[in-house]
Design an enzyme around this catalytic site. Structure first.
Site, PDB file in Angstrom:
ATOM      1  N   GLU A  45       0.829  -1.205   0.000  1.00 45.39           N
ATOM      2  CA  GLU A  45       0.000   0.000   0.000  1.00 45.39           C
ATOM      3  C   GLU A  45       0.869   1.263   0.000  1.00 45.39           C
ATOM      4  O   GLU A  45       1.848   1.348   0.733  1.00 45.39           O
ATOM      5  CB  GLU A  45      -0.879  -0.031   1.260  1.00 45.39           C
ATOM      6  CG  GLU A  45      -1.734   1.200   1.483  1.00 45.39           C
ATOM      7  CD  GLU A  45      -2.489   1.154   2.808  1.00 45.39           C
ATOM      8  OE1 GLU A  45      -3.450   1.910   2.959  1.00 45.39           O
ATOM      9  OE2 GLU A  45      -2.115   0.344   3.685  1.00 45.39           O
ATOM     10  N   LYS A 113      -9.248   2.160  -1.879  1.00 43.16           N
ATOM     11  CA  LYS A 113      -9.482   1.781  -0.489  1.00 43.16           C
ATOM     12  C   LYS A 113     -10.871   2.242  -0.066  1.00 43.16           C
ATOM     13  O   LYS A 113     -11.225   3.412  -0.224  1.00 43.16           O
ATOM     14  CB  LYS A 113      -8.406   2.394   0.404  1.00 43.16           C
ATOM     15  CG  LYS A 113      -8.342   1.826   1.817  1.00 43.16           C
ATOM     16  CD  LYS A 113      -7.089   2.339   2.518  1.00 43.16           C
ATOM     17  CE  LYS A 113      -6.904   1.735   3.902  1.00 43.16           C
ATOM     18  NZ  LYS A 113      -5.648   2.202   4.533  1.00 43.16           N
ATOM     19  N   CYS A 149      -5.593  -3.050   2.646  1.00 46.84           N
ATOM     20  CA  CYS A 149      -5.275  -2.907   4.079  1.00 46.84           C
ATOM     21  C   CYS A 149      -6.521  -2.981   4.970  1.00 46.84           C
ATOM     22  O   CYS A 149      -7.043  -4.057   5.227  1.00 46.84           O
ATOM     23  CB  CYS A 149      -4.491  -1.628   4.317  1.00 46.84           C
ATOM     24  SG  CYS A 149      -3.645  -1.591   5.928  1.00 46.84           S
TER      25      CYS A 149
END
EC number: 6.3.5.1
Length: 552
Positions: A45, A113, A149
């Site tokens: 990330e 995300k 994540c």
């Protein structure tokens, strides 16, 4: 014929803001993957920008440069595998934390995300816009779902990807270390595997950034939840993972499993790597510190030597009339065992000069902590002069117990650019010293063996700012102090709860008061590596002016 897909996991160490250098590391990993016949090379990330960027991603000029760097990187990814890499993405709808997939000289996909963490050390809700759940990406024979994540810490994203046809979950991360985090990641991702029945590749970055440590320790889980691959913790690694499609699903071919270190070693490695990277990424290669003959400065000296080599550690003994011969001997013994330079600079003359200059101002007052702190501040002045002259970063050596209750001198022993012990309680300092004396690893640059003299570990801690002083003149025994502090700080417990656990009410209330009135000192303290759930910076944000006290 069995379908196969090879993913190269590049667990690497980026530097925040170093766009060109990070892109160069990404290309080196891509070339390694191409040489190994990979179909996809994956990086963590926000790798292109480094992580965490904090408010840097709110600056339009930085986002412009990051987007340009990503476009330039895409143009290089030709005649080989796809490259997956994290970086910001901006369009007319907003600014996103994205994982880009590059191939054949262009961008072929992005996963945005969806869940933006807004707790502990994270403030992503103020930095990015929430992205929609992206569709699975088809790369050759496999449909890849990419929860970025935090997305993997919630069941909805992985569930939606599985429902949309994802066959493998690829989770790029910038997940910072804290004690117990390795096990927690396994539990969370194991739940996603159990819910979806899909294999999961968890890729974390490695390295230090300000107070945070990214510990790597990436892994691959098969659909039954078993660990197929485990990368090392706290070091870079590039590993090629083979996926094979069986009769029912994709599975990772079992490969190397590197056992994670124990808790004390994890913390120690975090302190070493944190110092190493803070210096390297800031442009420093040497350190200086005051070596008092006490346990805290001894441990910091050893951490520094393990990180940089003893030749880059400059120790300075700054004795006063209150410094014992035992402390002088212990400091010299440690420096000798370590192989570090030790200089002695007497502070008795400067102390007398300062007290003489103040005599007419302080006339009629009794000596107290004021005179004690003059000694500490003189040491800070001398150490900063050495730091300035030789370009070595000054390390401060206060442990978390002292920082918590303000048992340290602002502009004195708190002076410095980095504090390796900032999140390590005093009782753990003792444990860590004993562990280091009994343990040596290939990554440690200091000598093996009993490097910290037992006399340093065994003697009662003392600031030696007055005759016959010990820390317990001002504080409870550290076993009691640390137990109360852990309940107040990490546990957020009330006074009543702590008293119910068996502690004296007056002692608890005194420690609570010291904790609150020391907030202003911590606000000015040097950064240090985060080891716990409540390190003194982004994890715990209290007002400096605070008149509330728990009356329970």
């Amino acid at each position: 014929m069995t379908d196969r897909f090879r993913i190269t996991l590049a667990q690497l160490n980026p530097t925040v803001g170093a766009l060109a250098a990070n892109a160069e590391k990404a290309m080196a990993a891509w070339q390694a993957g191409r040489a190994a016949g990979a179909d996809l090379v994956a990086l963590p990330e926000m790798f292109l920008t480094g992580y965490q960027t904090q408010d840097l991603v709110l600056k339009p000029a930085f986002l412009r440069d990051a987007m340009a760097a990503m476009a330039a990187l895409a143009a290089q990814v030709v005649d080989g595998p796809a490259l997956g890499i994290g970086g910001p993405y901006v369009d007319e709808t907003g600014s996103y934390n994205a994982w880009w997939v590059l191939k054949d000289g262009r961008v072929i996909a992005r996963a945005l995300k969806h869940h933006l963490p807004h707790d502990d050390v994270f403030d992503e809700m103020r930095l990015f816009d929430q992205g929609p759940v992206s569709d699975p990406l088809r790369l050759g024979p496999v449909a890849l779902g990419v929860p970025v994540c935090e997305d993997a810490w919630h069941p909805d994203v992985a569930g939606a990807l599985a429902a949309a046809g994802a066959e493998v979950l690829m989770v790029p991360n910038g997940s910072p270390y804290r004690r117990g985090k390795l096990d927690l990641r396994r539990q969370v991702t194991g739940a996603r595997v159990a819910e979806t029945g899909l294999p999961l590749l968890y890729l974390n970055m490695v390295g230090g950034q300000d107070d945070q440590l990214f510990d790597g320790a990436s892994f691959v889980l098969n659909p039954d939840g078993s660990v197929a691959v485990q990368l090392p913790a706290f070091e870079e690694a590039v590993v090629h993972v083979d996926l094979e499609r069986g009769a029912a699903d994709w599975r990772a071919v079992p490969a190397d499993i590197v056992a994670p270190p124990g808790d004390i070693e994890q913390d120690y490695r975090a302190m070493v790597l944190g110092l190493q990277d803070y210096l390297r990424k800031s442009g420093f290669s040497r350190v200086v510190l005051g070596l008092s003959g006490g346990i805290d400065s001894a441990l910091v000296a050893v951490i520094a030597a393990d990180a940089l080599g003893a030749g880059n550690v400059h120790c300075v003994m700054l004795p006063s009339r209150y410094t014992s011969q035992g402390s002088l001997d212990d400091a010299a013994d440690l420096a000798r065992r370590l192989g570090a330079r030790l200089d002695t600079v007497e502070i008795e003359g400067p102390r007398a000069a300062v007290e003489g200059a103040l005599a007419h101002v302080l006339a009629g007052t009794a000596p107290d902590v004021t005179e004690e702190n003059i000694q500490s501040r003189l040491r800070g002045v001398i150490l900063m002069a050495i730091s300035n002259k030789f370009g070595a970063m000054l390390l401060t050596t206060g442990n978390k117990s002292e920082v918590a209750v303000g048992y340290c001198t602002i502009y004195g022993d708190m002076a410095g650019g980095y504090n390796p012990l900032k999140d390590l309680y005093k009782t753990r300092v003792f444990e860590t010293c004993r562990w280091r004396n009994a343990t040596h690893r290939p990554w440690m640059q200091a000598p093996a063996g009993e490097i910290i003299p037992v006399a340093i570990i065994d003697k009662p801690p003392s600031a030696e700012l007055r005759e016959n002083q010990t820390d317990q003149d001002s504080l409870p025994p550290y076993e009691v102090l640390d137990a109360i502090l852990e309940r107040l700080v990490e546990g957020d417990q009330s006074v009543d709860q702590i008293v119910a656990a068996g502690f004296d009410r007056a002692t608890v209330k005194r420690i609570e008061h010291l904790l609150y009135i020391s907030e202003w000192k911590r606000f000015q303290s040097a950064p240090g590596p985060r080891l716990t759930t409540r390190a003194f910076w982004l994890d715990r944000r209290y007002p400096m002016v605070n008149r509330w006290r728990d009356q329970s």
